[in-house]
Enzyme design. Structure first.
Site, mmCIF file in Angstrom:
data_model
loop_
_atom_site.group_PDB
_atom_site.id
_atom_site.type_symbol
_atom_site.label_atom_id
_atom_site.label_comp_id
_atom_site.label_asym_id
_atom_site.label_seq_id
_atom_site.Cartn_x
_atom_site.Cartn_y
_atom_site.Cartn_z
ATOM 1 N N LYS A 127 -4.569 -1.626 6.126
ATOM 2 C CA LYS A 127 -3.600 -1.073 5.168
ATOM 3 C C LYS A 127 -3.755 -1.798 3.823
ATOM 4 O O LYS A 127 -4.404 -2.856 3.751
ATOM 5 C CB LYS A 127 -2.188 -1.237 5.711
ATOM 6 C CG LYS A 127 -1.737 -2.689 5.900
ATOM 7 C CD LYS A 127 -0.433 -2.780 6.677
ATOM 8 C CE LYS A 127 0.013 -4.230 6.823
ATOM 9 N NZ LYS A 127 1.170 -4.347 7.735
ATOM 10 N N TYR A 142 2.638 -17.423 -25.501
ATOM 11 C CA TYR A 142 3.994 -16.957 -25.775
ATOM 12 C C TYR A 142 5.020 -18.054 -25.483
ATOM 13 O O TYR A 142 4.976 -18.704 -24.441
ATOM 14 C CB TYR A 142 4.325 -15.745 -24.913
ATOM 15 C CG TYR A 142 3.525 -14.516 -25.277
ATOM 16 C CD1 TYR A 142 3.559 -13.996 -26.568
ATOM 17 C CD2 TYR A 142 2.756 -13.880 -24.317
ATOM 18 C CE1 TYR A 142 2.826 -12.860 -26.892
ATOM 19 C CE2 TYR A 142 2.026 -12.743 -24.628
ATOM 20 C CZ TYR A 142 2.066 -12.241 -25.918
ATOM 21 O OH TYR A 142 1.348 -11.127 -26.235
HETATM 22 C C1 LIG Z 1 0.853 -5.093 8.830
HETATM 23 C C2 LIG Z 1 1.083 -4.806 10.257
HETATM 24 C C3 LIG Z 1 0.259 -5.372 11.239
HETATM 25 C C4 LIG Z 1 -0.751 -6.447 10.905
HETATM 26 O O1 LIG Z 1 -0.044 -7.663 10.729
HETATM 27 P P1 LIG Z 1 -0.827 -8.996 10.349
HETATM 28 O O2 LIG Z 1 0.179 -10.073 10.436
HETATM 29 O O3 LIG Z 1 -1.307 -8.760 8.969
HETATM 30 O O4 LIG Z 1 -1.926 -9.138 11.315
HETATM 31 C C5 LIG Z 1 0.435 -4.980 12.547
HETATM 32 N N1 LIG Z 1 1.365 -4.072 12.886
HETATM 33 C C6 LIG Z 1 2.187 -3.515 11.980
HETATM 34 C C7 LIG Z 1 3.198 -2.512 12.439
HETATM 35 C C8 LIG Z 1 2.083 -3.861 10.643
HETATM 36 O O5 LIG Z 1 2.899 -3.309 9.747
#
Ligand SMILES: *Cc1c(COP(=O)(O)O)cnc(C)c1O
Length: 373
Positions: free
Chosen positions: A28, A255
């Protein structure tokens, strides 16, 4: 920006060695800023068997890139184009009866292949997934849609709220909620083959949470939220020195003149800033590697630029390359250090860097050498 896919491969093998079942590579947010397709390909060649994303559009991007591994998408509005997902062979997480109806409707009249779904139970975050009181009705409705030939319940998923604390103890309630949810699903007549609860932290520290599959994202890119395992960062951000100038004592920089030189010194200008994902909140604490040494970033971090104090008599010249974020191998600051300076999460730093404008993002990936160890 450079992404070292050898490190992603090595991290994936470390994670895969922890589990007996399947490993889902969660890519993701464009692979946590590292490039979803590159990270997915690398993970699949290094022990992962599944891919996972939140939005359906991300899953379709993986399919468009030619990736044929099972892909799960778990966070979509009820009006999403589930038909496109079913046609592309994307597994869909279903968190409510309304979602189930939408997915079953997209799968058509029962003559086409049923939609492959993973029922999603909220196991303690009060966030995505079905609330526990809605779970029995969701399981019954799913069984009924299964008997109609419109869906096939291939999985059940949950997610742990406290796994980052490390070890089995914080996960006791989440594991129990998941086990109970599985019992309810079985009692409804469902036989989900894939049962998955753990993300990176529980994969590394809580074997009781592994079930038949784990979902790992952060770990692939070198982040262990539980702090228990040495994984390897994969991302490097460099920037060329645009200009170098000598200034007298008492020179205010940037700034608000948030920093004023206390002595005559040399300043270097780098063309990167918060629009490139560097957290502005790190102002006053951050450093970069330049000319083989670390130097402080001085004055406020701007949108597209920052200033480095090289000290008097520096040999640094325009065109030299600074390492702004490194992998920890050459003394450059890591994303974890930037996170600390900004009181942010390492995840925020890498996804921020990954969504930088193309000017900086232009990702160069180094090619993995597939050593099977
Ligand atoms: C982001 C996510 C993961 C992965 O989690 P990590 O800690 O990055 O390994 C797994 N399951 C769900 C539902 C997530 O949203």
């Amino acid at each position: 920006m450079r992404v070292d896919l050898d490190s992603v491969a090595a991290n994936c093998r470390v994670l895969a060695a922890q589990v007996r079942g399947d490993l889902m590579a969660v890519v993701k947010a464009d692979g946590f800023g590292h490039g979803a397709v590159d990270v997915a390909r690398t993970a699949l060649a290094s022990g992962a068997t599944w891919l996972g994303v939140t939005a359906l559009s991300e899953a379709l991007t993986l399919r468009d890139a030619g990736l044929r591994a099972p892909v799960l998408s778990w966070l979509n509005p009820v009006g999403a184009d589930f038909g496109a997902g079913v046609r592309a062979g994307v597994d869909l997480a279903v968190p409510s009866v309304a979602h189930l109806a939408a997915v079953a409707g997209a799968a058509g009249d029962g003559r086409s292949a049923p939609a492959r779904v993973h029922l999603h139970l909220d196991t303690g975050l009060a966030r995505d997934g079905a609330a526990p009181e809605e779970w029995p009705a969701l399981c019954r409705a799913a069984r009924s849609a299964e008997l109609d030939g419109r869906v096939q319940v291939v999985g059940v998923m949950g997610h742990l709220a406290l796994a980052d604390l490390g070890g089995p103890a914080p996960n006791a309630a989440g594991r129990a909620a998941f086990d109970h949810g599985l019992d309810v699903a079985r009692a409804a007549g469902l036989r989900p083959r894939h049962r998955h609860l753990a993300a990176t932290a529980a994969t590394l520290t809580d074997p009781a949470a592994h079930h038949t599959m784990v979902r790992v994202g952060a770990g692939l890119v070198g982040i262990d939220p539980s702090g228990s395992t040495a994984l390897h960062p994969a991302l490097t951000l460099t920037a060329p020195v645009v200009s170098v100038r000598q200034v007298p004592a008492g020179t205010g920089v940037g700034y608000g003149h948030a920093w004023t030189s206390s002595r005559a010194t040399t300043l270097a200008l780098l063309p990167v800033g918060y629009a490139d994902g560097l957290p502005r909140a790190a102002t006053g604490r951050s450093e970069v590697l330049l000319g083989g040494r670390r130097h402080p970033v001085v004055g406020r971090i701007s949108m597209d630029q920052l200033v480095v104090d090289l000290g008097p008599g520096s040999p640094v010249r325009p065109g030299d390359t600074a390492t702004v974020v490194g992998t920890g191998d050459d003394g450059a600051p890591t994303a974890a250090e930037w996170a600390r300076w900004a009181q942010a999460l390492e995840h925020e730093v890498v996804t921020g860097l990954g969504s930088a404008p193309p000017r900086v993002r232009r990702r160069v990936t180094t090619h993995p050498t597939w050593s099977p160890s």
